[in-house]
Structure formats: structure tokens, C-alpha cells
Design a protein around this motif. Structure first.
Motif, mmCIF file in Angstrom:
data_model
loop_
_atom_site.group_PDB
_atom_site.id
_atom_site.type_symbol
_atom_site.label_atom_id
_atom_site.label_comp_id
_atom_site.label_asym_id
_atom_site.label_seq_id
_atom_site.Cartn_x
_atom_site.Cartn_y
_atom_site.Cartn_z
ATOM 1 N N THR A 67 0.858 -1.187 0.000
ATOM 2 C CA THR A 67 0.000 0.000 0.000
ATOM 3 C C THR A 67 0.896 1.240 0.000
ATOM 4 O O THR A 67 2.106 1.154 0.228
ATOM 5 C CB THR A 67 -0.891 0.031 1.251
ATOM 6 N N ARG A 68 0.297 2.395 -0.215
ATOM 7 C CA ARG A 68 1.082 3.620 -0.227
ATOM 8 C C ARG A 68 1.734 3.854 1.145
ATOM 9 O O ARG A 68 2.898 4.263 1.223
ATOM 10 C CB ARG A 68 0.210 4.820 -0.616
ATOM 11 N N LYS A 69 1.004 3.587 2.208
ATOM 12 C CA LYS A 69 1.568 3.774 3.548
ATOM 13 C C LYS A 69 2.772 2.864 3.756
ATOM 14 O O LYS A 69 3.800 3.278 4.318
ATOM 15 C CB LYS A 69 0.518 3.482 4.618
ATOM 16 N N MET A 70 2.672 1.625 3.305
ATOM 17 C CA MET A 70 3.783 0.685 3.445
ATOM 18 C C MET A 70 4.994 1.155 2.643
ATOM 19 O O MET A 70 6.139 1.028 3.094
ATOM 20 C CB MET A 70 3.339 -0.706 2.991
ATOM 21 N N ARG A 71 4.724 1.736 1.478
ATOM 22 C CA ARG A 71 5.826 2.233 0.648
ATOM 23 C C ARG A 71 6.528 3.398 1.324
ATOM 24 O O ARG A 71 7.762 3.480 1.321
ATOM 25 C CB ARG A 71 5.294 2.648 -0.730
ATOM 26 N N ILE A 72 5.753 4.297 1.892
ATOM 27 C CA ILE A 72 6.326 5.451 2.578
ATOM 28 C C ILE A 72 7.116 4.998 3.805
ATOM 29 O O ILE A 72 8.222 5.503 4.067
ATOM 30 C CB ILE A 72 5.220 6.456 2.966
ATOM 31 N N ASP A 73 6.600 4.033 4.548
ATOM 32 C CA ASP A 73 7.313 3.501 5.712
ATOM 33 C C ASP A 73 8.628 2.855 5.289
ATOM 34 O O ASP A 73 9.665 3.007 5.958
ATOM 35 C CB ASP A 73 6.447 2.475 6.451
ATOM 36 N N PHE A 74 8.581 2.135 4.184
ATOM 37 C CA PHE A 74 9.801 1.501 3.672
ATOM 38 C C PHE A 74 10.843 2.546 3.292
ATOM 39 O O PHE A 74 12.031 2.416 3.617
ATOM 40 C CB PHE A 74 9.474 0.621 2.461
ATOM 41 N N ILE A 75 10.410 3.602 2.585
ATOM 42 C CA ILE A 75 11.333 4.662 2.178
ATOM 43 C C ILE A 75 11.942 5.350 3.390
ATOM 44 O O ILE A 75 13.134 5.677 3.416
ATOM 45 C CB ILE A 75 10.613 5.697 1.277
ATOM 46 N N ALA A 76 11.126 5.575 4.427
ATOM 47 C CA ALA A 76 11.629 6.209 5.653
ATOM 48 C C ALA A 76 12.715 5.337 6.288
ATOM 49 O O ALA A 76 13.773 5.843 6.707
ATOM 50 C CB ALA A 76 10.489 6.449 6.629
ATOM 51 N N GLU A 77 12.478 4.035 6.349
ATOM 52 C CA GLU A 77 13.452 3.114 6.940
ATOM 53 C C GLU A 77 14.721 3.063 6.097
ATOM 54 O O GLU A 77 15.843 3.070 6.620
ATOM 55 C CB GLU A 77 12.824 1.719 7.056
ATOM 56 N N TRP A 78 14.554 3.021 4.777
ATOM 57 C CA TRP A 78 15.699 2.986 3.857
ATOM 58 C C TRP A 78 16.526 4.265 3.991
ATOM 59 O O TRP A 78 17.765 4.229 4.021
ATOM 60 C CB TRP A 78 15.185 2.833 2.422
#
Length: 365
Positions: free
Chosen positions: A82-93
């Protein structure tokens, strides 16, 4: 052309043939298919690197056949993001690349405008969203890449500089050609960086020795070595990352093979000797494979393909460009350079060593 000439300059020029007696040569031979299985062998002999040119976005463009070892996301997971999961992933990366000082310039410019990051050290939702948008915009014109890196040998500072030069972004994959450890000053930090950036790699001979030493019980055996010291510095997660490095990686999409030292031409991949894949340097005229350096007989001159082999291990020869093999161990730890090859373009790039960390000792023929 100048870069190729520079990297091709051997660290030590030695064109003598060396010992000619059959007895002397026999001592240098390693037989094919004689290495017994070890408890520190990788869980998979090899894995496949998938370069999916039809992928809809950065999250599934580069994947591997292993769910345990490869990019953080595989294709199945990415399709449900989902978009939220993508944003969370980018933040972690983003936090990972900042921690290891390899954030690309355009990303740092976005972060400079983020008050939350400046005050709390956290990536705000808006900042992560802006980085994601930038990454997706880049994807439309500049597809993700594989950054193949030669022997690091604990040279963390040069590795940081090289990754920054390569313009590492979400979706890109770093692939190490083995021997991340030993000789240089920061072996444990190099392995931790590799793991936390979601990199993959193949098993080098020094990596293998560190794993072997990690299995030694101090109470049972009084044994010390530089490899054991490094093993004691590594976390269990870092040791597991090294353990997961296969003997070699295949990629039919990139028409490439990745291995630490090399292969013996004419032997099927599944029959290649693991020890030789970590140590081979030469194949003599009588077809014996050896870990020793014989200037006129590099193993790669005989490799017929069809896939191009990318390998390291052989710093004395410097950069090697053969018909079907490219060697990129350019002796950073000896005061040379740390080299990468960017795929699929096969573009070479390198950075100078900051110093000579260890005196180079030419291999005897």
C-alpha cells in the motif's frame, strides 16, 4: 580509456615463470570436486538475480530467487504494497543510508527542508513521500541498477565514497564480490553496512575463514587469528548475512555470473569446486587450476561464456578485461583503488584508496 589503463596497472609486475618442476607445480594444484561439505557452507550453492525490466515500479525491479537473501522486497510482497507501506519503507531505507553516510545528494537536499528530521532525527511522512516521489520520477527515465563492488577488505571509508559516487537510490542493489573483511581497518562495520543496506554478495575466502572461526569454541581450542578477532566483533545477524552469501550468483537477465575468484571452463556450474570458486587465480597450460599467481595464465583467459563472469580476488593483476570475464579487484587495501561495475550498462567507476593499509606481497609463481 584512462580509467581502464589506470585500473589495469598491476600492483606488482612479475613476468617470471617461476618454478618449472612438476613437483613444484603439483603443490600448487587444487583438484576439482574434492572439497567436502562444511557446516559453514551457504544454505544455497547459488541464487538467481532477477532484473525485471517489466516491473511497474522500483519495488520489484530487482529481486532474487531467495526470500532469505536479497533486496528487502521481493516481487510478491511488492505487489501487495500500500502507499503507507511504501512510505514507511522509504523512511526506513533513508535512515539506513544516512546512518552509513551514503545518501545521494538530491536526497540530502530534501532532508534539509524537513524540520522533523532536523529536530528529532526522524523522517516525517511528508519527507518520505517527497523522497518516494523523487525515486519514482527517476524510475521513469533512469531504471534501477546493480552496483557490483570488488574486494573491500574492511576499507569502509572508500566504500562509502564509492557508493555515493554510484548515486545509490531506492530500487538499486549493491552486490559484493566477496572478501568484505580482513586486512583493512573496519571489517565489522563493512559487513554491517552491507547487511543494513539490503545488499547481497558471494562468498570470499576470507569471509569463509571468518565464518569457520566463528564456529570454534574457545573452551575446546586455544586458537587465535585475525579472522577469529573479526568473527568476535560481528553480531549474529552479520554472521548470518555472510553465511547466506552463496558460492556464486547467476543472472540470465543480465547475461552475467558473479563469483569471488572464478570458474574452470568446461565444468558445469553445479559441479564447480567451492574452494576454487573462492581462490582460483590461474589455469596452467596442462589445465590444472591453482590458487597461485602465474602471470601469463589467468583462469579468465579461458572462460568461453556464454555469460560474462564478474569476479574479484586477484589484486595483483589489477583490472582484468577478458572476452567473457571482468575482474575488478584493484587492490584498495594495498593502496590501489576500490572499483565498481554498474549494470546493466557495464560502466566502470572507482575511487582511490585513502592510504596503503597493508604492504602488498606479490604472489609467488
Amino acid at each position: 580509456t584512462k580509467l581502464i589503463e589506470l585500473l589495469s596497472t598491476p600492483i606488482s609486475i612479475n613476468n617470471k615463470i617461476g618454478r618449472k618442476s612438476s613437483d613444484g607445480m603439483t603443490k600448487q594444484r587444487l583438484k576439482i570436486n574434492t572439497l567436502k561439505p562444511s557446516r559453514v557452507d551457504p544454505p544455497f550453492r547459488s541464487i538467481n538475480l532477477i532484473f525485471n525490466r517489466r516491473a511497474p515500479d522500483i519495488f520489484s525491479f530487482i529481486t532474487t530467487s531467495s526470500e532469505q537473501f536479497g533486496p528487502v522486497l521481493n516481487q510478491k510482497i511488492a505487489s501487495r504494497f500500500t502507499r503507507k507501506m511504501r512510505i514507511d519503507f522509504i523512511a526506513e531505507w533513508t535512515l539506513a543510508v544516512l546512518k552509513h553516510e551514503v545518501a545521494p545528494k538530491e536526497m540530502t537536499e530534501i532532508l534539509e527542508k524537513d524540520v522533523t528530521f532536523e529536530v528529532e532525527g526522524k523522517i516525517s511522512k511528508k519527507c518520505a513521500s517527497d523522497i518516494l516521489k523523487k525515486a519514482l520520477d527517476r524510475f521513469k527515465s533512469k531504471k534501477p541498477k546493480v552496483i557490483v563492488i570488488g574486494d573491500v577488505h574492511g576499507c569502509r571509508a572508500e566504500l562509502v565514497q564509492l557508493i555515493k559516487e554510484a548515486d545509490y537510490w531506492p530500487g538499486d542493489l549493491i552486490l559484493f564480490l566477496g572478501d568484505l573483511v580482513m586486512k583493512g581497518p573496519e571489517s565489522s562495520k563493512v559487513v554491517k553496512m552491507a547487511r543494513e543496506l539490503g545488499s547481497i554478495g558471494v562468498r570470499g575466502n576470507h569471509d569463509f575463514e571468518v565464518l569457520r572461526c566463528s564456529e570454534i569454541d574457545d573452551e575446546d581450542l586455544d586458537y587465535s587469528s585475525p579472522h577469529k578477532e573479526i568473527a568476535s566483533e560481528l553480531s549474529q545477524d552479520d554472521l548470518n548475512w555472510i553465511r547466506n552469501c552463496p558460492w556464486y550468483i547467476e543472472s540470465s537477465d543480465l547475461d552475467a555470473l558473479f563469483v569471488h575468484a572464478g570458474f574452470v571452463n568446461g565444468i558445469k556450474l553445479y559441479k564447480q569446486n567451492p574452494r576454487l570458486m573462492m581462490t582460483i587465480r590461474s589455469i596452467l597450460p596442462d589445465q590444472y587450476a591453482t590458487s597461485k599467481f602465474w602471470a601469463e595464465w589467468p583462469w579468465a583467459r579461458l572462460w568461453e561464456g556464454p555469460s560474462t563472469v564478474f569476479f574479484g580476488h586477484d589484486a595483483e593483476r589489477g583490472l582484468q578485461i577478458h572476452d567473457n570475464a571482468i575482474g575488478i579487484d584493484t587492490g584498495c587495501v594495498y593502496g590501489g583503488r576500490l572499483t565498481a561495475c554498474i549494470l546493466p550498462e557495464r560502466k566502470l567507476m572507482s575511487v582511490n584508496a585513502l592510504q596503503e593499509y597493508i604492504n602488498f606481497k606479490p604472489k609467488k609463481e
